[in-house]
Structures are given as structure tokens and as C-alpha cells.
Write a protein that holds these residues in place. Sequence first.
Motif, PDB file in Angstrom:
ATOM      1  N   HIS A 217       0.848  -1.191   0.000  1.00 37.38           N
ATOM      2  CA  HIS A 217       0.000   0.000   0.000  1.00 37.38           C
ATOM      3  C   HIS A 217       0.888   1.247   0.000  1.00 37.38           C
ATOM      4  N   THR A 218       0.404   2.280  -0.626  1.00 37.79           N
ATOM      5  CA  THR A 218       1.052   3.594  -0.554  1.00 37.79           C
ATOM      6  C   THR A 218       0.008   4.609  -0.117  1.00 37.79           C
ATOM      7  N   THR A 219       0.371   5.447   0.840  1.00 40.73           N
ATOM      8  CA  THR A 219      -0.527   6.499   1.309  1.00 40.73           C
ATOM      9  C   THR A 219       0.212   7.832   1.266  1.00 40.73           C
ATOM     10  N   VAL A 220      -0.434   8.844   0.724  1.00 35.45           N
ATOM     11  CA  VAL A 220       0.116  10.199   0.679  1.00 35.45           C
ATOM     12  C   VAL A 220      -0.873  11.145   1.346  1.00 35.45           C
ATOM     13  N   VAL A 221      -0.378  11.996   2.237  1.00 36.43           N
ATOM     14  CA  VAL A 221      -1.209  13.051   2.809  1.00 36.43           C
ATOM     15  C   VAL A 221      -0.531  14.396   2.550  1.00 36.43           C
ATOM     16  N   ALA A 222      -1.345  15.417   2.308  1.00 31.74           N
ATOM     17  CA  ALA A 222      -0.843  16.779   2.097  1.00 31.74           C
ATOM     18  C   ALA A 222      -1.749  17.735   2.859  1.00 31.74           C
ATOM     19  N   ARG A 223      -1.138  18.744   3.455  1.00 28.56           N
ATOM     20  CA  ARG A 223      -1.920  19.699   4.261  1.00 28.56           C
ATOM     21  C   ARG A 223      -1.313  21.089   4.157  1.00 28.56           C
ATOM     22  N   ARG A 224      -2.181  22.073   3.926  1.00 32.26           N
ATOM     23  CA  ARG A 224      -1.722  23.452   4.039  1.00 32.26           C
ATOM     24  C   ARG A 224      -1.396  23.702   5.499  1.00 32.26           C
ATOM     25  N   LEU A 225      -0.288  24.341   5.782  1.00 24.29           N
ATOM     26  CA  LEU A 225       0.231  24.378   7.140  1.00 24.29           C
ATOM     27  C   LEU A 225      -0.612  25.184   8.118  1.00 24.29           C
ATOM     28  N   ASP A 226      -1.494  26.036   7.613  1.00 28.73           N
ATOM     29  CA  ASP A 226      -2.346  26.787   8.533  1.00 28.73           C
ATOM     30  C   ASP A 226      -3.638  26.028   8.847  1.00 28.73           C
ATOM     31  N   LYS A 227      -3.777  24.815   8.320  1.00 29.74           N
ATOM     32  CA  LYS A 227      -4.964  24.002   8.581  1.00 29.74           C
ATOM     33  C   LYS A 227      -4.690  23.027   9.729  1.00 29.74           C
ATOM     34  N   GLU A 228      -5.781  22.485  10.299  1.00 33.48           N
ATOM     35  CA  GLU A 228      -5.637  21.502  11.367  1.00 33.48           C
ATOM     36  C   GLU A 228      -5.166  20.164  10.796  1.00 33.48           C
ATOM     37  N   PHE A 229      -4.597  19.337  11.657  1.00 31.73           N
ATOM     38  CA  PHE A 229      -3.978  18.098  11.196  1.00 31.73           C
ATOM     39  C   PHE A 229      -4.962  17.152  10.517  1.00 31.73           C
ATOM     40  N   ASP A 230      -6.243  17.220  10.890  1.00 29.11           N
ATOM     41  CA  ASP A 230      -7.217  16.314  10.286  1.00 29.11           C
ATOM     42  C   ASP A 230      -7.827  16.872   9.007  1.00 29.11           C
ATOM     43  N   GLN A 231      -7.314  18.016   8.535  1.00 25.13           N
ATOM     44  CA  GLN A 231      -7.792  18.607   7.291  1.00 25.13           C
ATOM     45  C   GLN A 231      -6.806  18.315   6.159  1.00 25.13           C
ATOM     46  N   VAL A 232      -6.385  17.064   6.077  1.00 22.51           N
ATOM     47  CA  VAL A 232      -5.442  16.662   5.038  1.00 22.51           C
ATOM     48  C   VAL A 232      -6.185  16.174   3.804  1.00 22.51           C
ATOM     49  N   THR A 233      -5.513  16.273   2.684  1.00 23.02           N
ATOM     50  CA  THR A 233      -5.961  15.611   1.469  1.00 23.02           C
ATOM     51  C   THR A 233      -5.129  14.351   1.326  1.00 23.02           C
ATOM     52  N   SER A 234      -5.759  13.218   1.085  1.00 20.53           N
ATOM     53  CA  SER A 234      -5.016  11.965   1.031  1.00 20.53           C
ATOM     54  C   SER A 234      -5.263  11.232  -0.278  1.00 20.53           C
ATOM     55  N   ARG A 235      -4.288  10.425  -0.649  1.00 18.59           N
ATOM     56  CA  ARG A 235      -4.405   9.517  -1.779  1.00 18.59           C
ATOM     57  C   ARG A 235      -3.855   8.165  -1.338  1.00 18.59           C
ATOM     58  N   VAL A 236      -4.563   7.090  -1.699  1.00 14.32           N
ATOM     59  CA  VAL A 236      -4.179   5.743  -1.283  1.00 14.32           C
ATOM     60  C   VAL A 236      -4.150   4.840  -2.503  1.00 14.32           C
ATOM     61  N   SER A 237      -3.133   3.986  -2.559  1.00 12.00           N
ATOM     62  CA  SER A 237      -3.019   3.010  -3.639  1.00 12.00           C
ATOM     63  C   SER A 237      -2.795   1.624  -3.044  1.00 12.00           C
ATOM     64  N   SER A 238      -3.378   0.620  -3.661  1.00 14.27           N
ATOM     65  CA  SER A 238      -3.170  -0.758  -3.215  1.00 14.27           C
ATOM     66  C   SER A 238      -1.866  -1.327  -3.766  1.00 14.27           C
ATOM     67  N   GLU A 239      -1.139  -0.513  -4.511  1.00 14.31           N
ATOM     68  CA  GLU A 239       0.188  -0.901  -4.993  1.00 14.31           C
ATOM     69  C   GLU A 239       1.240  -0.285  -4.075  1.00 14.31           C
ATOM     70  N   GLY A 240       2.155  -1.089  -3.593  1.00 13.84           N
ATOM     71  CA  GLY A 240       3.228  -0.588  -2.740  1.00 13.84           C
ATOM     72  C   GLY A 240       4.561  -0.706  -3.442  1.00 13.84           C
ATOM     73  N   VAL A 241       5.630  -0.845  -2.652  1.00 15.05           N
ATOM     74  CA  VAL A 241       6.975  -0.908  -3.224  1.00 15.05           C
ATOM     75  C   VAL A 241       7.461  -2.341  -3.366  1.00 15.05           C
ATOM     76  N   SER A 242       6.577  -3.328  -3.161  1.00 16.73           N
ATOM     77  CA  SER A 242       6.990  -4.718  -3.317  1.00 16.73           C
ATOM     78  C   SER A 242       7.439  -5.009  -4.745  1.00 16.73           C
ATOM     79  N   ARG A 243       6.975  -4.206  -5.700  1.00 12.92           N
ATOM     80  CA  ARG A 243       7.358  -4.381  -7.112  1.00 12.92           C
ATOM     81  C   ARG A 243       8.697  -3.728  -7.429  1.00 12.92           C
ATOM     82  N   GLY A 244       9.306  -3.038  -6.439  1.00 11.05           N
ATOM     83  CA  GLY A 244      10.556  -2.321  -6.663  1.00 11.05           C
ATOM     84  C   GLY A 244      10.333  -0.825  -6.652  1.00 11.05           C
ATOM     85  N   TRP A 245      11.290  -0.087  -6.065  1.00  9.51           N
ATOM     86  CA  TRP A 245      11.115   1.347  -5.885  1.00  9.51           C
ATOM     87  C   TRP A 245      10.983   2.092  -7.214  1.00  9.51           C
TER      88      TRP A 245
END
Length: 396
Positions: free
Chosen positions: A90-118
Motif C-alpha cells: 500500500h502507498t498512502t500520501v497526505v498533504a496539508r496546508r500548514l495553517d490548517k488543522e492536522f485532520d484537514q489533510v488531502t489523502s491519496r491511497v493506492s493498493s500498490e506498494g513498493v513490493s514491485r521495486g522502488w
Amino acid sequence: MADARDLLGRLPEAGPTRTANRRKVLLAVAIKSGTQADIAHRTLLSQATVSASVRELVAAGLVPGLKERGKVCLSPVHDVGVGVHLGFNHTTVVARRLDKEFDQVTSRVSSEGVSRGWHRALPEVRQMIDEAIEGTGRQRSDVFSLGIAVPRMIHPRTGDFTPPVLPPWRTGDDPAKDLGSWLGVRGFIDNDANLGALAEQTYGTRENAETVVYVKASTGVGAGIIVHNVVLRGHGGMAGELGHLTVDPDGAVCQCGGRGCLETVIGADALIAQVRAARARNSAPAPETLEQVISSANGQDAVCMRVIHDAGRRLGHSLAQLCNLLNPDLVVIGGQLAQCPLLLEGCNESLRRFALPGAVAESSEFTLALSQLGTQAEAQGALVLGLRGKEDAGSS
């Protein structure tokens, strides 16, 4: 709207200690807004020092006047913090504007991880980062910080993989450099369990716990340990390798080269194999992934329920030894297996049986709990890591 790089550059002139303290306070607020007492606890600065720094930052317009109950927050900024978790599957990415609260992130998730090679995974990871940044309303040039979580040991002084470099990583792989140079910032990297612990202590329900253990139970098993607000990494970054404690001296050989490691007993491959062995005696379909085992257990499948409950008991036995050594306030179970409550049930059984009663008794205020941050814990911790790295005035 300001720019965080400008904010850091606009700090009023002062001696090196005062400037460093103000920088630390400002970045602590970017990580999470809070009262001055909260900030003092997280930065290990005195409340008097934090109070003086906040007054100077308010006067400079870097933080607005105090909000309700004395809460300190950051002035509106363009800048974005990014956290990336590069898991095996799995790969998970979160991004947040720094003046926002920690739970106000935008996230993207993939069921593909690095098992296939970086290098095969890299293009998709970049696309996910771009999409997450776009979700904040900003663009790639607004990225201020980058943190990366990986399920491997990282040397705390070099930022490299601690030898031996284990699959799926190869000697020469450098995700912090690859993604950092692409984004134009310095990337910081650490073990994913360490960063799960960092996120739980920063954003979880018991953020002021003194000693925190975070267990990531997924494809493999690892633990992150925080003592007095400091991540315990060890000399070579190998602290907390719970999955490589020997639980069966004559057991299966582990990919680390050891034999009978906990990971060979309750890692994803071991649990899937146990279910398949039971399925071989009837016509029920065999699972191919850990997600399928978890889903079946939550659906009251007797075999999968037993397998995960037993995994919890084996994990609890190892955690009991850890509790006897560290006497933590809080043990948090995260990772994919945390999606099945049976894991915690089995873990609790063994913990109560094998740990010193005073270490885990209800009267001791000890807590064993599932992660409050779910599958975002490691990525959120990576975002915190990237911002903490900016405490060094020389960080790009």
C-alpha cells in the motif's frame, strides 16, 4: 496570504538561541496548533520561553492573536506539508496546508506498494503526491516539507537503509533524495513504525503520554517507541524491531536471516498460509491477501477469526516482555491487522497474563488501544517528520 519560507526568514533579529527557539515554536504550531502549555510539552522548551517566543511571533505577524482558550495557530500560508508512507502493498500520501488543522489533510491511497521495486513504484507515487497537493488548492512549488515512512530500518545519522538492505529495497535506492529533488525540498525518512508512534503521540487521544509504543502489524511487524517526546531509534536505527524477536528458536527462517522471528508467525504470509492449510480440508476458497483474511474474520468466518485471535495472543506475549522492560503509558496497535478487533482481544489476553501486573493493571493508567489515526498514521507521522526536520535552519 504569507509564505512559510518568508515567515521563517522574517523572524526578527536576535541571538542564536532566541532565534532557534522561535523557529522551533513556529514549526511546532505548523505541526499542530495548541495552547502554550501544549507547545512547551512538544518542544521540550520551558513555558516561559514559549510564551516569550509567541509574543514575538504575534508582534511579527507570524501568528495571529491567541484564539479561544489561548490556542496558538499559524497565520494563513500558501505552503503545504507532505507525508508519504511507502508500504509493501500500500502507498498512502497526505498533504496539508500548514495553517490548517492536522485532520484537514488531502489523502491519496493506492493498493500498490513498493513490493514491485522502488523505481517501478516511483512514477505512481509522484502522481499521488501531485494529486494530494492539488487537493489542498495549492501546487507543487508550494511544498514546504517532505517526510517519508518506510517499513525498513533507517540509520538515524545517515538517513540510509541500515544494512543489510532487505527486499524490496536495493542498495542505492534513495526515496528521500528522489522525491525531495523532484519537489525541490529536502526529504526526511524514517521507519514507518517510528512515525506511527510519532503521529499517535502528536495527534492521538493521549498526546501527552510519556512513553508510547506503536505496533504496526501488517505485511510485517514493527514497533516505534517514544520516550519523553523523543523517538528511540537506537545506534543503528534498529530499536523497536519487535517482528524480529525470536519466538520459536527452531521455527521458520526469516528474511532477516534469523529463525523463528515473530514476523514468521504473525506476518501476512504466515497468516494466509494458516488459513490456506485449514481450507485445504474443505472446498472453501483460499485467501490470497491479508485484506481477505481480515474481511472474512470480520464477517465471522471461524477459521479466519481463530487465526487473527491467535495472532493477537502471540503479539501480546511479545508485548508483555516489552512492557516489562519499558513500562509504557500507552501501547497502540496499528497497521492492517488493527482493522480486526479480534487482534486486540487476543493481544490483551496475553498481555494481562504475561506482563507484570503493575505494568498493565487498570490502576496503573496503562492503555492498550487500536490506532486513532487508522491507516493514515504512518503518513501523518511522516508529515510531522518533514516539519521537524525544518528545525535545522540549514534545511532547504
